[in-house]
Design an enzyme around this catalytic site. Structure first.
Site: not given
Ligand code: SF4
Ligand code: SF4
Lengths: 582, 433
Positions: A36, A297, A432-433
Site C-alpha cells: 500500500d 473564426d 476553421g479554414l
Molecule cells: S495485495 Fe493489495 S492490499 Fe495487499 S499490499 Fe498489495 S495492493 Fe495492498
Molecule cells: S489553413 Fe493555415 S492560414 Fe488558414 S486558418 Fe488554418 S492555419 Fe491559418
C-alpha cells in the site's frame, strides 16, 4: 465482486492521504501492508512533490498476523509522533487491516499522546477516494473545532463592519484538478470584490489554521466532492453561510460573484456591470472567452458534438460552458461521483441526454463510442478512450496524470480559468479554414484519414487498426455484459505511440504487437440488422472526413432503417444528409 | 511466508554476526517502502502475450497495479481486478460464485486468452478465499480452452519482484517432462526478448543447447523440464521457482547474474562448463561482445568511478547491481539493502563484493533514510515514492523499478546499465537552475 480494468478513484484511505499530504503539521498512521506504500508515488511522481507524504505505514506481514499486529500500530504511532512532532494525527487502516479489526484509531487514542488523535473509519469495501477525503477533512475539522462550538441554536454574531468580509476556501487538495491555481484565482477575484481570504483548507493548512475557520464570515465550498460535508457541518454548528456556486466558466463566475455579494452583504453590481454580458467586443469581460467565442473564426465551433465525463463538479460546469459559452452540442454526459449523481441527472435532463452514472471504464468507452462526439472532455481515462477512437480530447477532471499538473499558471476557475479553458478545449479541434479545405479537397493525399490538424504535430498517427469513430459508431447499443464489443475486443493491443512522462518506464520486454486491420471489418459485420452499403455509397462515405464520417454513417443507416431500405446507395447517403442536416 | 528469511528480531535492528559467511548483515524491521508482488503483473502481462492476470482483491489492489503501470494504457489491458465488495465479505454473496461470474464474463469477452492467472491479494488471503480450489473448479469448466492458475501477489506474503517468483512457480507443475537423456539450459526469470535472442546466438556459437526461457513468450508453450535441465538464473528473485524446478529434477548452475562483463561472462561460463566447451572456444565466442561491452562501459566509468552509492531495498537486484557498479564502474558502496537475503541465489554474487561492504536486509525506512542523509551518497538507488523527496534534499537518485523493466542484462546492455546510473550525475552537472 466487480471486474474492473481501470478505476477512476482509489480506495478511501488514499483520500485521507490527500488530506494529510495537503496539510502541514498533520501525520497519518496507516495500518496497511507494504504494497500500500505505492500511494506515496501518486504524490511524489504525479504531483512531483518534493517531500514524502506525512504517512507512516505499519507494513504488517503474514507472519505478524498470528501475533500482535496491534503492537505494530502502537509502535508506528509512537515513532511517528516522536520523529515528526505533528500537531494532530490521523490514524486509520486500509482494506486489509479493516479485515483484521485491530481498531488502530482507538489504540492510538488510548496512548494519551498530547495531540489530537483523529481515528478514521473509512469502509474500504464500499467507499472510494473522494468520499474518504471528504470524511477525513470533516472528522479533522470537527475534532479540532468541536471544543469551541457554541451551544446549539446560538445565533451568529453580526459581522464587525470595521473590517472587510472574510471567506474560507474549502476543498482544494493535492491530486485535485488545478487546485493550486484555482485558489490563487479565486482569492484574487474575492480580493477585487472586497473580501479577504481567511483560511484555505486543506491545501497548505495547519491544524491551527483549521481552528481559525469560524473567524471568517462564510465558507466557499470550492470542491463539493471534498468540502460539502464539512461546509454543511460548519453551517449547522457555527452558522456559517456557504457559497455554493463553483466559479468555473463565465456564467458560473458571474453567479459566484452575485452569491458572494449576497452572502457577504456587498454590492457587486458595479463589478458585474463592467462585465458586458452579450456584447461582442474585446473588453466585454475580464476574460477573453466571450469575445473569442463571438469572433467569427469560432463559428466552426457551432454545434460541435461534445461528450463530458468526470467528477460531478467539473462535469456540471463543463456542460454549461460547452453549451452556453462555446456553442457546442452536449451529446453525452456522465460522472463517476455516485454521491452527486442527482446533480448530473438534472444537468443531463437540461441538455436532453441520458446521464451515465458509472465508475466502469468500459461503460464510458462504449457510451463515448456510441455518441460519436467530435470532442471529449474527461479525465485521463477518457484521454485514452479518445485517443483510441481518434477523437480530440481535453482533460477537465481528476483522475489526473503528470501532464495535468502544468508548470504554468492554469486555473479553471474565475476569469483567467475561462481563458485557460477556451485555449485547452479549442486547441485540439480542427482550425476553421483548415476544416473547410478538408471538406473541399478531401481526396488530397495529405488530407487522408490519418491527417491531423496541422498545428497538432504530436497527434498520434491514425491507422486503419485504430478504431476510428466510423467503426465504432456502427455498433448499435448492446446490453452489457455482452460479448459484442466489436471495435475493441478483436483489436490487438496497440501500444500508444507517444510516451507521456512515465511514472514508470514502459517495459521493454516485448516488442509492440503489430496492429492488424480486423476491427473495422468486424465492426461492420457485427451489425447484421442494418441495410447493406452499396460499393458506390461506401466509396462516397470514405470521402467524408473521418471526424464526421461516423455520424454520417450512423445517420444514413438510421435513415435507411426508418425508411425500410435494405440497400444504401449514394442517393440514400445524401437523402439522409438532407434529412438530418449537418 | 515465502520469504526465506531467518526469523527477525521483534523490533529495531541488530547486526547478525551468525555464521553467514564473512559479510555481516544489518537486519532491520519497521516500515518497508516497497511494492507488493502484484506489481509483477506490470511486466509479466507484457511478456506472456496470451495470459490474463486477474487480481482477486480490493480497490487498493486495482489502484496499485494501475498506478504502477503508469501510462501503459493499452487497447484493453491483459490484467484486471475482481474487486471484493461489502456483499462478498458479509457472506451475502458467495464469493466463489461471484468469482466464477467474473471469470466467465472476462473469458467471454477475451476469447484470445489462453492462460488466466487468479492472483491472490492480502484481502483474499485474509478472508481465506481459496484460489487454488477456484482454479480447479474453473479448469473443469474451461480447460483446455483456457488454463486457469493461481498464485499470491499479496503484500503480506510477497515483496515486489517476488510476484514473478510465485507466478512462475505456479506454472512449474504444468511444464512437460523432458526426455531423461536430454540436456538443456533453462534460463529462469523475465528477460527482454532482445536479450534472449542475444544469449541464444552466443549459446549457439558455443554449441550449448537447447536453451529455453522461462517465462516463455507464450504461456502455453511451457518449456520441458527434467533431470537433464540445467538452470541459469536471469533474475535474483526466483527462489521458490528454482526450488520447484529442482524438485522436478533440474540442477542449478551457480553463477553471478548476467549484469556487466564479469557477470555475463561467468554466467555464460557456468553453462559452457557443463557442456565442456573448450576454454579457447568460449573465449573466442564471447570476445567481440565482451570487448564491445567494456568499451561501452568505459564511456561512463569516469563519471561513476569513486562515486558513493547507497542502494535501498526494493527489487532484489541490489546485490548484483552493487557488484557490477563496484567492480566494473568503480563506485564505492555505502550500503547495499535488500528486501530479503536468500544465500542460495546470491552466493556467487556475495563472493564478489568487497569485504567491508555494509549489507542490510529488511527495512526500517526512517532509520535507513537517516543513514542516507548522514552518508550523503553521490547516488541513491530507491523506489519512486522516495526519489523526488531525496532529490529535494540535494541527493541524486536512480529509480530502481526502471531496472526491472529495462533490458540491462548481457554484454550488449552493459553500457546501457552503466549509463542509467551515470545519467542522474551527468544531469546534475548540466543543470544550472
Ligand atoms: S495485495 Fe493489495 S492490499 Fe495487499 S499490499 Fe498489495 S495492493 Fe495492498
Ligand atoms: S489553413 Fe493555415 S492560414 Fe488558414 S486558418 Fe488554418 S492555419 Fe491559418
Amino acid at each position: 465482486m466487480q471486474l474492473t480494468l481501470w478505476t477512476y478513484e482509489g480506495p478511501p484511505h488514499v483520500g485521507a492521504m490527500r488530506i494529510a499530504t495537503s496539510m502541514e503539521g498533520v501525520h497519518y498512521v496507516l495500518h496497511a501492508p507494504q504494497g500500500d506504500t505505492y500511494a506515496d508515488l501518486l504524490f511524489t511522481m504525479i504531483e512531483r512533490r518534493d517531500r514524502r507524504p506525512p504517512v507512516t505505514y505499519t507494513t504488517f506481514q503474514a507472519r505478524d498476523l498470528g501475533g500482535d499486529t496491534a503492537e505494530l500500530v502502537k509502535t508506528a504511532v509512537r515513532e511517528a509522533y516522536e520523529r515528526f512532532s505533528p500537531q494532530a494525527m490521523l490514524v486509520g487502516e486500509s482494506c486489509t487491516a479493516e479485515l483484521i479489526q485491530d481498531q488502530p484509531g482507538s489504540l492510538a487514542q488510548g496512548m494519551s499522546l498530547p495531540v489530537p488523535i483523529v481515528p478514521l473509519e473509512l469502509p474500504a469495501y464500499s467507499k472510494k477516494e473522494n468520499w474518504g477525503a471528504s470524511e477525513t477533512f470533516y472528522h479533522l475539522v470537527r475534532a479540532l473545532l468541536l471544543p469551541s462550538a457554541p451551544p446549539a441554536g446560538t445565533p451568529r454574531a453580526p459581522r464587525d463592519l470595521s473590517r472587510r468580509p472574510r471567506a474560507n476556501l474549502l476543498g482544494p487538495t493535492l491530486l485535485g484538478f488545478r487546485c493550486r491555481d484555482d485558489v490563487k484565482e479565486v482569492a484574487r477575484l474575492l480580493g477585487e470584490l472586497g473580501v479577504d481570504v481567511h483560511v484555505v483548507a486543506p491545501l497548505h493548512a495547519t491544524p491551527d489554521a483549521l481552528r481559525r475557520i469560524p473567524e471568517a464570515d462564510f465558507n466557499v465550498s470550492l470542491y463539493p466532492e471534498i468540502s460539502d460535508t464539512t461546509a454543511r457541518w460548519l453551517q449547522k454548528t457555527f452558522g456559517m453561510p456557504i457559497v455554493k456556486t463553483v466559479p468555473i466558466g463565465i456564467g458560473a463566475t458571474r453567479d459566484f460573484i452575485r452569491e458572494v455579494g449576497t452572502v457577504a452583504g456587498l454590492d457587486v453590481t458595479p463589478f458585474l456591470e463592467r462585465e458586458k454580458l452579450g456584447t461582442a467586443t474585446m473588453d466585454a469581460s475580464q476574460s477573453l472567452l466571450p469575445w473569442y467565442s463571438r469572433s467569427v473564426d469560432a463559428t466552426y465551433l457551432t454545434g460541435k458534438r461534445v461528450y463530458i465525463f468526470g467528477d460531478a463538479t467539473h462535469v456540471r460546469c463543463a456542460a454549461r460552458i460547452a453549451a452556453e459559452e462555446l456553442g457546442f452540442t452536449v451529446v453525452g454526459i456522465g460522472t463517476y461521483s455516485r454521491e452527486f449523481a442527482k446533480d448530473i441527472r438534472e444537468v443531463a435532463a437540461r441538455y436532453g441526454v441520458e446521464p451515465l452514472i458509472s465508475d466502469d471504464y468500459l461503460d464510458v468507452e462504449q457510451a463515448v463510442g456510441e455518441a460519436a462526439p467530435e470532442l471529449v472532455l474527461g479525465t485521463q481515462m477518457e484521454r485514452h478512450i479518445a485517443k483510441r477512437l481518434g477523437i480530440p480530447c481535453a482533460v477537465i477532471s481528476t483522475p489526473i496524470h503528470v501532464q495535468d499538473v502544468p508548470a504554468r499558471y492554469s486555473p479553471q476557475m474565475g476569469f483567467e480559468g475561462a481563458n485557460v479553458i477556451f485555449d485547452t478545449w479549442v486547441h485540439p479541434l480542427m482550425m476553421g479554414l483548415e476544416e473547410h479545405l478538408l471538406q473541399m479537397f478531401r481526396e488530397d493525399f495529405e488530407f487522408a484519414d490519418g491527417a491531423t490538424p496541422s498545428h497538432l504535430h504530436a497527434s498520434p498517427a491514425k491507422s486503419e487498426a485504430t478504431p476510428a469513430p466510423a467503426s465504432v459508431a456502427v455498433a448499435e447499443p448492446v446490453a452489457r455484459p455482452a460479448p459484442v464489443r466489436p471495435s475493441r475486443e478483436l483489436a490487438p493491443e496497440v501500444a500508444e505511440p507517444s510516451i507521456e512522462i512515465p511514472v514508470i518506464a514502459r517495459p521493454q520486454v516485448t516488442t509492440a504487437v503489430a496492429p492488424a486491420s480486423a476491427p473495422a471489418a468486424a465492426a461492420v459485420s457485427a451489425t447484421a440488422t442494418v441495410a447493406a452499403w452499396s460499393a458506390g455509397a461506401e466509396a462516397e462515405l470514405k470521402k467524408i472526413p473521418f471526424f464526421v464520417r461516423g455520424k454520417a454513417k450512423r445517420n444514413t443507416e438510421k435513415y435507411a432503417a426508418e425508411h425500410g431500405l435494405t440497400e444504401i446507395s449514394v442517393e440514400t447517403l445524401y437523402d439522409a444528409k438532407a434529412h438530418f442536416g449537418r | 511466508m515465502t520469504t526465506p528469511t531467518a526469523p527477525l528480531l521483534a523490533d529495531g535492528c541488530a547486526v547478525d554476526a551468525a555464521p553467514r559467511g564473512t559479510l555481516p548483515v544489518l537486519k532491520e524491521r519497521g516500515q518497508r517502502e516497497v511494492f507488493c508482488g502484484l506489481t509483477g503483473i506490470v511486466w509479466l502481462h507484457r511478456k506472456m502475450q496470451d495470459a490474463f492476470f486477474m487480481v482477486v482483491g480490493s480497490r487498493t489492489c486495482a489502484h496499485l497495479v494501475q498506478s504502477a503501470a503508469g501510462v501503459m494504457i493499452f487497447a484493453e489491458p491483459r490484467f484486471g481486478t475482481a474487486i471484493l465488495g461489502d456483499r462478498d465479505l458479509a457472506g451475502l454473496a458467495d464469493a466463489n460464485d461471484e468469482l466464477d461470474k467474473c471469470v466467465r464474463q472476462l473469458l467471454a469477452r477475451r476469447p484470445d486468452i489462453e492462460t488466466l492467472f487468479l492472483v491472490g491479494s492480502c484481502p483474499s488471503e485474509v478472508i481465506k478465499l481459496d484460489l487454488s480450489r477456484a482454479a480447479e473448479r474453473l479448469n473443469a469448466e474451461f480447460f483446455p480452452r483456457v488454463r486457469i492458475l493461481n498464485y499470491s501477489g499479496s503484500g503480506i506474503e510477497t515483496t515486489f519482484t517476488q510476484g514473478e517468483d510465485t507466478c512462475l512457480k505456479s506454472l512449474v507443475p504444468h511444464m512437460p517432462a523432458a526426455p531423461a537423456d536430454e540436456r538443456s539450459v533453462l534460463v529462469v526469470g523475465t528477460l527482454a526478448d532482445v536479450v534472449e535472442d542475444q544469449f541464444v546466438r552466443l549459446f549457439d556459437a558455443m554449441g550449448v543447447g537447447p536453451v529455453r526461457f522461462f517465462p516463455s513468450r507464450r504461456s502455453r508453450d511451457l518449456p520441458p523440464i527434467g533431470p537433464g535441465t540445467r538452470l541459469l538464473l536471469a533474475q535474483p528473485f526466483v527462489n521458490e521457482t528454482v526450488r520447484a524446478l529442482q524438485a522436478r529434477g533440474a540442477t542449478l548452475l551457480t553463477a553471478p547474474y548476467p549484469l556487466g562483463v564479469a557477470g555475463t561472462t561467468q554466467w555464460l561460463a557456468a553453462a559452457a562448463a557443463e557442456w565442456n566447451v573448450p576454454a579457447e572456444h568460449f573465449k573466442q565466442v564471447i570476445q567481440p561482445a565482451a570487448d564491445r561491452a567494456r568499451k561501452a562501459i568505459d564511456r561512463y566509468r569516469a563519471r561513476l568511478d569513486g562515486k558513493t552509492l547507497f542502494l535501498l531495498p526494493d527489487s532484489q537486484l541490489e546485490i548484483p547491481l552493487a557488484r557490477f557498479l563496484h567492480q566494473e564502474c568503480g563506485m564505492r558502496l555505502v550500503e547495499v539493502g535488500t528486501p530479503y537475503l536468500d544465500r542460495l541465489l546470491v552466493q556467487a554474487e556475495l563472493a564478489l563484493l568487497p569485504g567491508d561492504v555494509q549489507l542490510s536486509e529488511g527495512q526500517h525506512l526512517d532509520r535507513q533514510l537517516d543513514r542516507v542523509r548522514a552518508a550523503r551518497p553521490d547516488l541513491t538507488l530507491c523506489g519512486l515514492g522516495l526519489a523526488n523527496p531525496l532529490e529535494a534534499e540535494g541527493l541524486r537518485t536512480k529509480w530502481s523499478i526502471e531496472l526491472v523493466f529495462s533490458p540491462i542484462q548481457g554484454f550488449d546492455q552493459a553500457g546501457d546499465l552503466a549509463e542509467l546510473f551515470a545519467r542522474p550525475l551527468e544531469r546534475a552537472e548540466r543543470l544550472t537552475v
